[in-house]
Scaffold this motif. Structure first.
Motif, PDB file in Angstrom:
ATOM      1  N   LEU A 116      42.125  22.447  32.837  1.00 20.46           N
ATOM      2  CA  LEU A 116      42.882  21.402  34.015  1.00 20.46           C
ATOM      3  C   LEU A 116      41.798  21.172  34.925  1.00 20.46           C
ATOM      4  CD1 LEU A 116      44.160  18.841  34.166  1.00 20.46           C
ATOM      5  CD2 LEU A 116      46.384  19.860  34.489  1.00 20.46           C
ATOM      6  N   THR A 117      42.784  22.308  35.852  1.00 18.74           N
ATOM      7  CA  THR A 117      41.845  23.045  36.868  1.00 18.74           C
ATOM      8  C   THR A 117      41.904  24.083  37.324  1.00 18.74           C
ATOM      9  OG1 THR A 117      41.710  21.911  39.093  1.00 18.74           O
ATOM     10  CG2 THR A 117      43.739  22.458  38.186  1.00 18.74           C
ATOM     11  N   SER A 118      41.955  24.647  38.288  1.00 21.38           N
ATOM     12  CA  SER A 118      42.089  26.192  39.250  1.00 21.38           C
ATOM     13  C   SER A 118      42.311  25.742  40.813  1.00 21.38           C
ATOM     14  CB  SER A 118      40.871  27.218  38.862  1.00 21.38           C
ATOM     15  OG  SER A 118      40.492  26.958  37.959  1.00 21.38           O
ATOM     16  N   ILE A 119      43.543  27.088  40.901  1.00 21.61           N
ATOM     17  CA  ILE A 119      43.706  26.496  41.897  1.00 21.61           C
ATOM     18  C   ILE A 119      43.129  28.159  43.278  1.00 21.61           C
ATOM     19  CG2 ILE A 119      45.713  27.628  43.636  1.00 21.61           C
ATOM     20  CD1 ILE A 119      47.423  26.699  41.058  1.00 21.61           C
ATOM     21  N   LEU A 120      42.180  27.447  44.324  1.00 22.34           N
ATOM     22  CA  LEU A 120      40.848  28.188  44.550  1.00 22.34           C
ATOM     23  C   LEU A 120      41.230  28.939  45.640  1.00 22.34           C
ATOM     24  CD1 LEU A 120      38.492  25.544  44.220  1.00 22.34           C
ATOM     25  CD2 LEU A 120      39.024  27.275  42.311  1.00 22.34           C
ATOM     26  N   LYS A 121      41.293  30.291  45.917  1.00 22.36           N
ATOM     27  CA  LYS A 121      40.732  30.893  46.934  1.00 22.36           C
ATOM     28  C   LYS A 121      39.588  31.590  47.699  1.00 22.36           C
ATOM     29  CE  LYS A 121      44.493  34.679  46.797  1.00 22.36           C
ATOM     30  NZ  LYS A 121      44.964  35.334  46.629  1.00 22.36           N
ATOM     31  N   GLY A 122      39.526  31.163  48.514  1.00 18.88           N
ATOM     32  CA  GLY A 122      38.205  31.496  49.215  1.00 18.88           C
ATOM     33  C   GLY A 122      37.867  32.856  49.553  1.00 18.88           C
ATOM     34  N   ILE A 123      38.059  33.868  48.938  1.00 16.30           N
ATOM     35  CA  ILE A 123      37.824  34.729  48.825  1.00 16.30           C
ATOM     36  C   ILE A 123      35.966  35.517  49.507  1.00 16.30           C
ATOM     37  CG2 ILE A 123      37.852  37.253  47.579  1.00 16.30           C
ATOM     38  CD1 ILE A 123      40.216  36.079  46.687  1.00 16.30           C
ATOM     39  N   ASP A 124      35.940  35.124  48.392  1.00 19.43           N
ATOM     40  CA  ASP A 124      33.726  35.298  48.683  1.00 19.43           C
ATOM     41  C   ASP A 124      33.393  34.564  49.608  1.00 19.43           C
ATOM     42  OD1 ASP A 124      34.328  32.609  48.336  1.00 19.43           O
ATOM     43  OD2 ASP A 124      32.669  32.405  46.913  1.00 19.43           O
ATOM     44  N   VAL A 125      34.015  33.563  50.240  1.00 25.50           N
ATOM     45  CA  VAL A 125      33.691  32.520  51.411  1.00 25.50           C
ATOM     46  C   VAL A 125      34.411  33.651  52.530  1.00 25.50           C
ATOM     47  CG1 VAL A 125      33.735  30.692  53.420  1.00 25.50           C
ATOM     48  CG2 VAL A 125      32.974  30.571  50.660  1.00 25.50           C
ATOM     49  N   GLY A 126      35.484  34.111  53.016  1.00 21.38           N
ATOM     50  CA  GLY A 126      36.534  34.740  53.870  1.00 21.38           C
ATOM     51  C   GLY A 126      35.333  36.734  53.736  1.00 21.38           C
ATOM     52  N   GLY A 152      39.943  26.919  53.190  1.00 20.63           N
ATOM     53  CA  GLY A 152      40.406  28.104  52.197  1.00 20.63           C
ATOM     54  C   GLY A 152      41.068  28.503  51.110  1.00 20.63           C
ATOM     55  N   VAL A 153      41.759  26.831  50.340  1.00 19.30           N
ATOM     56  CA  VAL A 153      42.392  27.311  49.549  1.00 19.30           C
ATOM     57  C   VAL A 153      42.075  25.394  48.758  1.00 19.30           C
ATOM     58  CG1 VAL A 153      44.548  28.784  50.200  1.00 19.30           C
ATOM     59  CG2 VAL A 153      44.406  25.974  50.368  1.00 19.30           C
ATOM     60  N   GLY A 154      42.035  25.223  47.798  1.00 15.34           N
ATOM     61  CA  GLY A 154      41.620  24.523  46.936  1.00 15.34           C
ATOM     62  C   GLY A 154      42.042  24.171  45.829  1.00 15.34           C
ATOM     63  N   ILE A 155      41.952  22.543  44.616  1.00 16.73           N
ATOM     64  CA  ILE A 155      41.789  22.904  43.319  1.00 16.73           C
ATOM     65  C   ILE A 155      40.641  22.562  43.004  1.00 16.73           C
ATOM     66  CG2 ILE A 155      44.597  22.197  43.236  1.00 16.73           C
ATOM     67  CD1 ILE A 155      43.420  19.269  42.831  1.00 16.73           C
ATOM     68  N   ALA A 156      40.072  22.869  41.501  1.00 14.32           N
ATOM     69  CA  ALA A 156      39.228  22.866  41.287  1.00 14.32           C
ATOM     70  C   ALA A 156      38.684  20.836  40.260  1.00 14.32           C
ATOM     71  CB  ALA A 156      38.526  23.944  40.417  1.00 14.32           C
ATOM     72  N   PRO A 157      37.138  21.397  40.944  1.00 12.55           N
ATOM     73  CA  PRO A 157      37.891  19.033  39.464  1.00 12.55           C
ATOM     74  C   PRO A 157      38.163  19.690  38.378  1.00 12.55           C
ATOM     75  CG  PRO A 157      35.053  20.311  40.513  1.00 12.55           C
ATOM     76  CD  PRO A 157      35.941  21.645  40.790  1.00 12.55           C
ATOM     77  N   TYR A 158      38.083  18.629  37.175  1.00 11.83           N
ATOM     78  CA  TYR A 158      38.646  18.120  36.667  1.00 11.83           C
ATOM     79  C   TYR A 158      37.813  18.947  34.557  1.00 11.83           C
ATOM     80  CZ  TYR A 158      42.736  16.134  39.576  1.00 11.83           C
ATOM     81  OH  TYR A 158      42.847  16.368  40.196  1.00 11.83           O
ATOM     82  N   HIS A 159      36.800  18.646  35.436  1.00 10.86           N
ATOM     83  CA  HIS A 159      35.718  19.154  34.036  1.00 10.86           C
ATOM     84  C   HIS A 159      35.974  18.748  32.677  1.00 10.86           C
ATOM     85  CE1 HIS A 159      33.845  21.670  36.988  1.00 10.86           C
ATOM     86  NE2 HIS A 159      35.318  22.859  37.376  1.00 10.86           N
ATOM     87  N   ASP A 160      36.098  19.348  31.959  1.00 12.87           N
ATOM     88  CA  ASP A 160      36.368  18.639  30.685  1.00 12.87           C
ATOM     89  C   ASP A 160      37.659  17.950  30.921  1.00 12.87           C
ATOM     90  OD1 ASP A 160      34.080  19.970  30.279  1.00 12.87           O
ATOM     91  OD2 ASP A 160      34.488  21.536  28.582  1.00 12.87           O
TER      92      ASP A 160
END
Length: 366
Positions: free
Chosen positions: A289-299, A325-333
């Motif tokens: 459905l989505t993913s809860i994002l953490k910008g670990i790579d950017v940080g 630094g956090v967010g939710i991903a697109p819903y894609h499919d």
């Protein structure tokens, strides 16, 4: 170095306000520890948590950030050491110190005690702690002057995911489970449950959350972060309660949840964590459905680039919706199954969280 779970949570709650203030604009503090070496001589290193660097989640994101920083700096090839268990942490850190690492990144809350011990013993080495402030005495400050914390108020993004889950659920039951009952896991579950509560309040519905009890601060946990049969059985037990949206929190355990969903033979949406799992693991993309994002790579990249340029900054970074630094991903499919009005409402909620109109409770919220 042992602490009880209650003490850890209490200590983290104490530091929430101070850390957020630091992350939102305190003047950078530089140790200057890398200033004497050119970028080509600079050696950044990393120790993983037990999930490993191919977890398609937070360890992998950390490694991607490290590798990107090294490429930008033109530094020595990073040394990356993988932990199989908590008993590996101290020896892995000492191994990196012995190899002359200038900056060592530790990935995960559980590495904090070992990181502190290593940092105190090696004040000339810089440390970056992902997912923990390394405040073992709970006085509101990082316990060594050569450690930079990178932490994330993922409750804010999970709140949006919880609202989305409630709005797309057909059974009126959504679920979550975690790897371990520690703050960096339960912050997702807390935010998710608050989002469901908000959906119910807005719409006069009674969508239930199974797998996490906000009042009791307890729920369903696998006891680790491995994709194994325990994780599959935990997911199955939640799915059996008529759940049709499932949030597993703990790196690779989402893989076991995906197996349980596929075995269920009915439409159940999966919510990923840390990375956009649709991108990192396309094999289960249709479930997401989505993913809860953490910008670990950017940080991680930003911290290492600064360190490699002689500007190591120990001020804590706190990822929020406001600083992306956090967010939710697109819903894609799942895009065609999410009503436009629900998407608009989630955008409005995000704006309200950023403005402070909505306060999402978490140990980092102050």
């Amino acid at each position: 170095m042992k602490t009880t779970k209650k003490a850890v949570i209490s200590g983290l709650a104490m530091i929430g306000t101070a850390v957020l203030l630091a992350g939102c604009g305190a003047a950078p503090e530089s140790t200057g520890a890398s200033a004497g070496a050119g970028a080509s001589d600079y050696l950044p290193c990393m120790v993983s948590d037990s999930g490993g660097f191919d977890d398609k989640s937070f360890n992998q994101l950390g490694k991607e950030g490290l590798d990107a920083a090294a490429a930008e700096l033109g530094s020595k090839k990073p040394i990356e050491v993988q932990s199989q268990a908590e008993t590996d942490f101290a020896s892995n850190l000492q191994n990196l110190v012995d190899q002359g690492c200038n900056t060592i990144i530790t990935v995960g809350f559980l590495l904090a005690p070992a990181a502190l011990e290593s940092a105190k013993a090696n004040p000339e080495v810089e440390y970056v702690s992902i997912d923990d402030t390394v405040d073992q005495d709970f006085d509101g400050k990082t316990d060594a002057p050569n450690i930079k914390p990178i932490i994330f108020d993922t409750a804010q993004a999970a709140y949006l995911a919880g609202y989305l889950a409630a709005g797309t659920s057909k059974t009126g039951v959504v679920g979550t489970f975690g790897g371990m009952n520690i703050p960096t896991v339960t912050i997702f579950m807390d935010g998710f449950a608050q989002g469901v509560e908000k959906y119910n309040a807005d719409n006069g519905t009674s969508v239930r959350v199974v797998g996490w009890d906000r009042a009791a601060k307890d729920g369903s946990f696998t006891g680790g972060f491995e994709a194994n049969d325990t994780a599959r059985q935990t997911a199955q037990a939640i799915i059996d309660q008529n759940v049709d949206v499932l949030l597993p929190v703990g790196g690779p355990i989402y893989q076991s949840a995906a197996v349980a969903i596929q075995d269920a033979g009915r439409e159940i949406a999966l919510v990923g964590v840390d990375a956009d799992v649709f991108e990192t693991d396309p094999s289960i993309g249709s479930l997401l459905l989505t993913s809860i994002l953490k910008g670990i790579d950017v940080g991680t990249k930003d911290a290492i680039v600064a360190a490699g340029q002689g500007n190591f900054d120990v001020a804590p970074f706190v990822g929020t919706l406001e600083n992306d630094g956090v967010g939710i991903a697109p819903y894609h499919d799942w895009s065609d199954r999410v009503p436009a009005e629900l998407t608009s409402k989630i955008d409005a909620l995000k704006a309200d969280i950023i403005s402070g109109k909505i306060i999402v409770e978490s140990y980092l919220a102050g």
